[in-house]
Design a protein around this motif. Structure first.
Motif, short mmCIF file in Angstrom:
data_model
loop_
_atom_site.label_atom_id
_atom_site.label_comp_id
_atom_site.label_asym_id
_atom_site.label_seq_id
_atom_site.Cartn_x
_atom_site.Cartn_y
_atom_site.Cartn_z
N LYS A 326 0.83 -1.20 0.00
CA LYS A 326 0.00 0.00 0.00
C LYS A 326 0.87 1.26 0.00
O LYS A 326 0.57 2.24 -0.68
CB LYS A 326 -0.92 0.00 1.23
N ALA A 327 1.97 1.21 0.76
CA ALA A 327 2.86 2.37 0.80
C ALA A 327 3.52 2.60 -0.56
O ALA A 327 3.62 3.73 -1.04
CB ALA A 327 3.92 2.18 1.89
N HIS A 328 3.98 1.53 -1.18
CA HIS A 328 4.59 1.63 -2.51
C HIS A 328 3.59 2.22 -3.50
O HIS A 328 3.92 3.11 -4.30
CB HIS A 328 5.05 0.25 -2.97
N GLN A 329 2.37 1.73 -3.46
CA GLN A 329 1.35 2.19 -4.39
C GLN A 329 1.05 3.68 -4.20
O GLN A 329 0.73 4.39 -5.16
CB GLN A 329 0.06 1.38 -4.20
N ALA A 330 1.22 4.16 -2.96
CA ALA A 330 0.97 5.57 -2.66
C ALA A 330 2.18 6.45 -2.96
O ALA A 330 2.14 7.66 -2.70
CB ALA A 330 0.56 5.73 -1.20
#
Length: 536
Positions: A326-330
């Motif tokens: 989720k952090a990577h995607q953000a």
């Protein structure tokens, strides 16, 4: 264009793309404006230019510690030093002295003990600490920062008793069903947060840490987190008020509930890179496993010292993939604390999963520590462009314990030579206060792979002085997307510099430990000067 400061007659270790070594460097205000010969640089002298004659000494880019804990280092300075004690008995006596000046009911804190170095050859227990006081809560943290011992009063205040279940990712040690006071991993993290320092103590600790780091030539720190969600705010306040002098790249995580901290960051809408040249938000960080010296690191195969144990995991692969994915995607850079080869493998798989779902060029995802990294994992790291952040100083302090606990695995523990051979850029971190923050000590450990008793530990992983310097400068800047700003002595870059008392490139390896910092220049200003004749 007149310079404000000139350094001449030196060994200017530029750490540029070809590792040029020059004679002199010129600074104007907070930027490097020229590097070259004495004659070229002296031509930039003006009426008010300060000239420093290096007399053959080295000047390097300011050291970048790519993984340190400023808050933990600083607040440790407020507690009892257990690292320099030789026994539990000596630790107890030091704690008793502290108790004399501690108001009843307030916490007594100690740090840095290592049962492997104590005469008793064991951890302290709550009964040992009860000898100090049963009215004060007491916590003593092991040198690794992942294990602690508390007294009976601390257990009582925290509501922990013999029937309390172990927390996920942690353990309350028991003997014959009774709590011993020893807390492992998340059990320790929870207790430390419960016993946390006041805001005033944290700010004072950060100021102490900054001063000590300047003495060691450290001009930038990748801060690896504290115990709670207030840590980022404390860092920001300390940087903005100049209680922290260094430039800070703040890893966004917590030693307590790291996935929860990452989720808070995601909900806030911030991401990696927010900030300025003094403080920036770094990668989202979680914990995967324990410590190398505990030992609680998660390994593929059981420990050599205990065939029934292979360490502790904080997260499953699915939980790890979800949190960091989720952090990577953000848009965040992502990283994780991973020591054992199983934990390193898990982080590699988390990066692979994130990139498969959301491809991104130049992500510079990291692995903090990347302790045990055998060849099969090196290939995967290279393929995924992952940046490891190893801690070679651990070899000096804990190396012989590694041989006992991990056997032949020491040959690919903090494998700096292998990283270099595979073309994997790595930045060195001290993980201070786990070990000393001194970059010279880290460089010596990377070059010699010697333990504190003189034993060679995995000597096939030795690297050159030049490679170690680059890992403490340019590579640190690269790991934070700041290689165009700092990390080398080149025109246009920030004037963050360190002057040593000798030539680091020609000094015999046996004398490297005698090298000290004479000047630390940060943003074009001398922030630390050793009081020695002829330095300035």
């Amino acid at each position: 264009m007149s310079a404000t400061m000139l350094f001449i007659n030196g060994e200017v270790v530029t750490v540029d793309s070809v590792f040029s070594v020059m004679e002199a460097v010129a600074v104007k205000d907070n930027k490097i404006i020229a590097v070259g010969t004495n004659e070229e640089i002296l031509a930039l002298k003006g009426e008010d230019t300060d000239i420093i004659d290096l007399a053959g000494r080295s000047i390097l880019p300011g050291f970048i510690d790519a993984h340190a804990h400023l808050e933990l280092y600083g607040t440790n300075r407020l507690g009892v030093n257990g690292k320099t004690a030789d026994s539990i008995s000596e630790l107890i006596e030091r704690l008793k002295e502290k108790a004399k000046t501690t108001p009843e009911g307030e916490w007594i804190r100690g740090w840095g003990y290592n049962q492997n170095h104590y005469a008793e050859g064991r951890h302290p227990t709550r009964w040992d600490l009860d000898e100090v006081s049963t009215e004060h809560p007491i916590i003593v943290v092991r040198t690794c920062g992942h294990i602690s011992c508390v007294n009976s009063k601390a257990l009582e205040l925290a509501g922990i008793h013999s029937r309390t279940e172990d927390p996920p990712g942690g353990k309350y040690e028991r003997k014959a069903g009774e709590l011993t006071g020893l807390l492992l991993e998340s059990a320790h993290m929870n207790m430390f947060l419960f016993a946390n320092y006041s805001e005033e103590e944290v700010m004072h600790g950060l100021e102490l840490a900054s001063k000590d780091f300047l003495v060691k030539g450290i001009t930038s720190v990748h801060d690896a987190g504290g115990y709670g969600p207030d840590h980022i705010r404390s860092l920001l306040n300390a940087v903005s008020s100049k209680r922290i002098k260094q430039r800070v790249y703040a890893l966004y995580g917590s030693l307590h509930d790291s996935p929860g901290m990452v989720e808070m960051g995601l909900q806030s809408g911030i991401r990696t890179g927010l900030g300025d040249e003094w403080m920036k938000i770094g990668p989202a960080k979680v914990f995967i496993d324990g410590s190398s010296s505990g030992p609680t690191a998660k390994t593929r195969d059981p420990y050599t010292s205990d065939p029934k144990d292979s360490g502790i995991l904080y997260l499953t692969q699915e939980e790890l993939n979800m949190s960091l994915g989720k952090a990577h995607q953000a848009g965040w850079q992502i990283t994780a604390h991973a020591i054992g080869d199983e934990a390193v493998h898990m982080m590699i798989e988390a990066v692979r999963s994130a990139l498969e779902h959301e491809p991104r060029q130049d992500h510079r995802h990291r692995i903090e520590h990347s302790g045990m990294t055998p060849p099969d994992l090196l290939v995967k790291m290279k393929d995924l462009n992952i940046i490891p952040i190893p801690n070679p100083a651990f070899i000096y302090e804990f190396g012989e314990g590694y041989v006992r606990d991990y056997g032949e695995r020491v040959n690919h523990t903090f494998p700096l030579w292998s990283f270099s051979e595979y073309g994997i850029p790595f930045a060195i971190g001290s993980d201070s206060p786990i070990t000393t923050a001194d970059p010279i000590h880290g460089i010596v450990s990377a070059v010699t792979r010697m333990s504190n008793s003189g034993k060679e530990i995995g000597i096939g992983q030795r690297i050159t002085v030049q490679e170690a310097i680059k890992a403490y400068t340019w590579n640190g800047a690269y790991a934070s997307f700041e290689e165009n700003l700092k990390g080398s002595i080149e025109p246009g870059k920030l004037a963050d510099l360190v002057v040593l008392n000798d030539s680091i490139l020609t000094c015999d390896h046996s004398k490297l430990r005698d090298i000290n910092v004479e000047l630390t220049i940060l943003d074009g200003k001398i922030e630390y000067a050793a009081k020695k004749e002829g330095v300035i």
